[in-house]
Design a protein around this motif. Structure first.
Motif, mmCIF file in Angstrom:
data_model
loop_
_atom_site.group_PDB
_atom_site.id
_atom_site.type_symbol
_atom_site.label_atom_id
_atom_site.label_comp_id
_atom_site.label_asym_id
_atom_site.label_seq_id
_atom_site.Cartn_x
_atom_site.Cartn_y
_atom_site.Cartn_z
ATOM 1 N N PRO A 349 32.539 35.170 55.007
ATOM 2 C CA PRO A 349 32.089 36.029 53.906
ATOM 3 C C PRO A 349 32.735 35.691 52.573
ATOM 4 N N VAL A 350 34.052 35.388 52.593
ATOM 5 C CA VAL A 350 34.730 35.064 51.333
ATOM 6 C C VAL A 350 34.252 33.715 50.806
ATOM 7 N N ASN A 351 34.083 32.738 51.676
ATOM 8 C CA ASN A 351 33.579 31.440 51.247
ATOM 9 C C ASN A 351 32.203 31.549 50.616
ATOM 10 N N SER A 352 31.358 32.433 51.167
ATOM 11 C CA SER A 352 30.023 32.624 50.594
ATOM 12 C C SER A 352 30.109 33.160 49.174
ATOM 13 N N GLU A 353 31.028 34.093 48.929
ATOM 14 C CA GLU A 353 31.168 34.648 47.585
ATOM 15 C C GLU A 353 31.811 33.634 46.634
ATOM 16 N N ILE A 354 32.772 32.839 47.127
ATOM 17 C CA ILE A 354 33.392 31.820 46.276
ATOM 18 C C ILE A 354 32.344 30.822 45.791
ATOM 19 N N ALA A 355 31.359 30.523 46.642
ATOM 20 C CA ALA A 355 30.309 29.586 46.249
ATOM 21 C C ALA A 355 29.480 30.112 45.081
ATOM 22 N N ASN A 356 29.478 31.452 44.877
ATOM 23 C CA ASN A 356 28.701 32.041 43.787
ATOM 24 C C ASN A 356 29.502 32.148 42.494
ATOM 25 N N THR A 357 30.785 31.770 42.522
ATOM 26 C CA THR A 357 31.621 31.898 41.334
ATOM 27 C C THR A 357 31.780 30.544 40.656
ATOM 28 N N ASN A 358 32.509 30.554 39.548
ATOM 29 C CA ASN A 358 32.817 29.306 38.839
ATOM 30 C C ASN A 358 34.329 29.130 38.745
ATOM 31 N N ALA A 359 35.034 29.573 39.817
ATOM 32 C CA ALA A 359 36.499 29.545 39.790
ATOM 33 C C ALA A 359 37.023 28.790 41.008
ATOM 34 N N GLU A 393 36.786 27.454 35.831
ATOM 35 C CA GLU A 393 36.576 26.080 35.388
ATOM 36 C C GLU A 393 35.873 26.090 34.029
ATOM 37 N N GLU A 394 36.396 25.354 33.094
ATOM 38 C CA GLU A 394 35.911 25.400 31.712
ATOM 39 C C GLU A 394 34.515 24.820 31.570
ATOM 40 N N ASP A 395 34.149 23.842 32.400
ATOM 41 C CA ASP A 395 32.862 23.176 32.231
ATOM 42 C C ASP A 395 31.718 23.914 32.907
ATOM 43 N N LYS A 396 31.969 25.104 33.396
ATOM 44 C CA LYS A 396 30.921 25.893 34.038
ATOM 45 C C LYS A 396 30.778 27.228 33.329
ATOM 46 N N GLY A 397 29.527 27.743 33.339
ATOM 47 C CA GLY A 397 29.291 29.051 32.734
ATOM 48 C C GLY A 397 29.990 30.154 33.507
ATOM 49 N N TYR A 398 30.513 31.133 32.810
ATOM 50 C CA TYR A 398 31.289 32.201 33.461
ATOM 51 C C TYR A 398 30.361 33.100 34.267
ATOM 52 N N CYS A 399 30.696 33.292 35.545
ATOM 53 C CA CYS A 399 29.910 34.207 36.380
ATOM 54 C C CYS A 399 30.808 35.045 37.275
ATOM 55 N N GLY A 400 32.094 35.099 37.000
ATOM 56 C CA GLY A 400 33.006 35.933 37.783
ATOM 57 C C GLY A 400 34.075 35.105 38.462
ATOM 58 N N ASP A 401 35.276 35.674 38.546
ATOM 59 C CA ASP A 401 36.380 34.956 39.185
ATOM 60 C C ASP A 401 37.210 35.856 40.093
ATOM 61 N N THR A 402 36.722 37.084 40.381
ATOM 62 C CA THR A 402 37.481 38.024 41.212
ATOM 63 C C THR A 402 36.585 38.516 42.350
ATOM 64 N N ILE A 403 37.120 38.475 43.577
ATOM 65 C CA ILE A 403 36.379 38.906 44.761
ATOM 66 C C ILE A 403 37.144 40.039 45.415
ATOM 67 N N ASP A 404 36.481 41.173 45.600
ATOM 68 C CA ASP A 404 37.080 42.309 46.303
ATOM 69 C C ASP A 404 36.822 42.133 47.796
ATOM 70 N N VAL A 405 37.904 42.164 48.579
ATOM 71 C CA VAL A 405 37.816 41.872 50.011
ATOM 72 C C VAL A 405 38.354 43.054 50.799
#
Length: 440
Positions: A349-359, A393-405
């Motif tokens: 579940p956490v890996n799936s959410e990390i894939a949706n972020t830019n961090a 990551e600076e070269d990617k558009g910001y879409c979130g960097d915090t995951i509540d687990v």
């Protein structure tokens, strides 16, 4: 040339839109009617064209009623009064038109009905001979069918009689066969009952032998604990009988009696080595006190006996004996270890959410205990919540960097009712924090 073409095309379009206008067309027609005599003299009058045009121009005067007022009045009457007059005339004629149309329809219907009767009578007359032949043929087929039906009924009755006799003979034969089968089944049932009783006795004997073997196999683990505990308390010049030592071990692991411990095939050295915690509740110390009272030990209390047993479990099996709340506190401290929380990033579940972020390079905040529960058959379960924060990551558009687990930590029952194994983490939910929410 293109400009000239466009000019004339625009002029033609403008003239056409004005001529086709109902107001302009009506006004021109009304003006022509009011000044028809002048137009006739202009076209067919005597004299040259120039003289006729001069005469026509001289006859026109804006002050005359036929020049503007007359045509304008006729135009208004045509555009506004005439539609209402036509409407009133149509409404006045509608009843008469309806009756006339209805009479015409009724007349057509009568004609068609008479024509239909005529056609039907003609066709019927033409088909009289055919109908007579068909009726005769149908009557002949009915007679033949009735004859065949009577013959079939007779044959069926004879067949049923023969079939009834056969069934009677068959029933008699089956009754004799069933009697023989019943006698055979009774004999076989008696033999089966005898075999079953013999097998049951053999099974009970084998079960007793098997249980005795299991007890013998479990005895080394129990004996080792009893012997070690006996040596430990002997250092304080206290001696307990084997049954009391067995009761102490049984009570510590949550068994109702020492016999229950021996009947548990899971109580062995292997299970003891897998046990990480031995939880206890408010019933353990009173059980120790009861053993001391039964053995008339007056100088030492249940706390002293608890410390001896705690030392044995810790030294020999690396088992921590503690209350349930104590186990919870130790686990909360262990879970908040940096490496423990970083293991959460490896869950699906956490890996799936990390894939949706830019961090990347996620770090965990301290975990908060939400709830915990203990079941003597399933074990101890603790529910936690935490947040994982990564580096954007600076070269990617910001879409979130915090995951509540949210995750559970389970300690399964390994032995008895209180022996808990190593803890296992299970992520129950992981959600990327939505920064479109003003509260975030």
């Amino acid at each position: 040339m293109q400009i000239v073409k466009d000019f004339f095309k625009s002029m033609a379009t403008s003239i056409d839109s004005r001529v086709t206008s109902p107001v302009v067309g009506t006004f021109f027609t009304s003006w022509a009617l009011c000044n028809w005599d002048k137009l006739v003299l202009l076209i067919w009058g005597v004299g040259s064209v120039n003289s006729r045009i001069e005469t026509f121009s001289a006859s026109l005067s804006p002050l005359e009623i036929n020049f503007i007022v007359g045509p304008a009045s006729l135009t208004l009457l045509y555009l506004f009064a005439l539609p209402w007059v036509n409407h009133w005339i149509y409404r006045a004629q509608s009843p008469c038109e309806g009756r006339r149309y209805s009479s015409a329809v009724d007349l057509d219907i009568d004609k068609e009905e008479h024509r239909g009767r005529l056609v039907k009578a003609t066709k019927k007359a033409d088909m009289q001979d055919q109908i007579a032949e068909i009726e005769i043929e149908a009557e002949k087929r009915n007679i033949e069918a009735d004859t065949r039906r009577r013959i079939a009924e007779t044959e069926k009755a004879e067949s049923e009689r023969l079939e009834a006799e056969k069934r009677k003979e068959k029933a008699k034969s089956e009754a004799e066969e069933q009697k023989s089968i019943t006698q055979k089944a009774t004999h076989e049932a008696e033999l089966k009952r005898i075999r079953t009783e013999k097998e049951r006795q053999e099974f009970e004997l084998n079960t007793e032998i098997h249980n005795d073997k299991l007890k013998v196999m479990r005895f080394p683990a129990v004996f080792y604990l009893i012997d070690t505990l006996s040596e430990s308390i002997a250092a304080d010049e206290v001696y307990l009988n084997p049954s009391s030592l067995g009761a102490i071990v049984a009570a510590s692991f949550g068994y109702g009696s020492f016999e229950d411990l021996l009947n548990d095939r899971n109580f062995n050295h292997e299970s003891l080595m897998k046990t990480r915690y031995l939880a206890y509740d408010e019933r353990l110390l009173p059980a120790f006190a009861k053993v001391l009272d039964e053995n008339k030990i007056e100088y030492w209390g249940e706390d002293w006996l608890f410390e001896h047993f705690q030392q044995i479990l810790s030294d020999k099996f690396n088992i921590t004996i503690s209350s349930i709340d104590g186990v919870v506190e130790e686990l909360v401290e262990a879970i908040n270890n940096f490496d423990e929380l970083l293991d959460l990033t490896e869950s699906t579940p956490v890996n799936s959410e990390i894939a949706n972020t830019n961090a990347i390079d996620y770090e965990a905040d301290s975990a908060d205990l939400i709830d915990h529960s203990f079941d003597s058959t399933k074990g101890l379960t603790l529910s936690f919540s935490t947040s994982l924060t990564g580096t954007t990551e600076e070269d990617k558009g910001y879409c979130g960097d915090t995951i509540d687990v949210k995750f559970d930590v389970d300690l399964p029952i390994v032995i008895g009712s209180y022996g808990l194994g190593e803890h296992e983490k299970n992520v129950t939910s992981a959600n990327l924090r939505d920064y479109s929410d003003p509260e975030d």
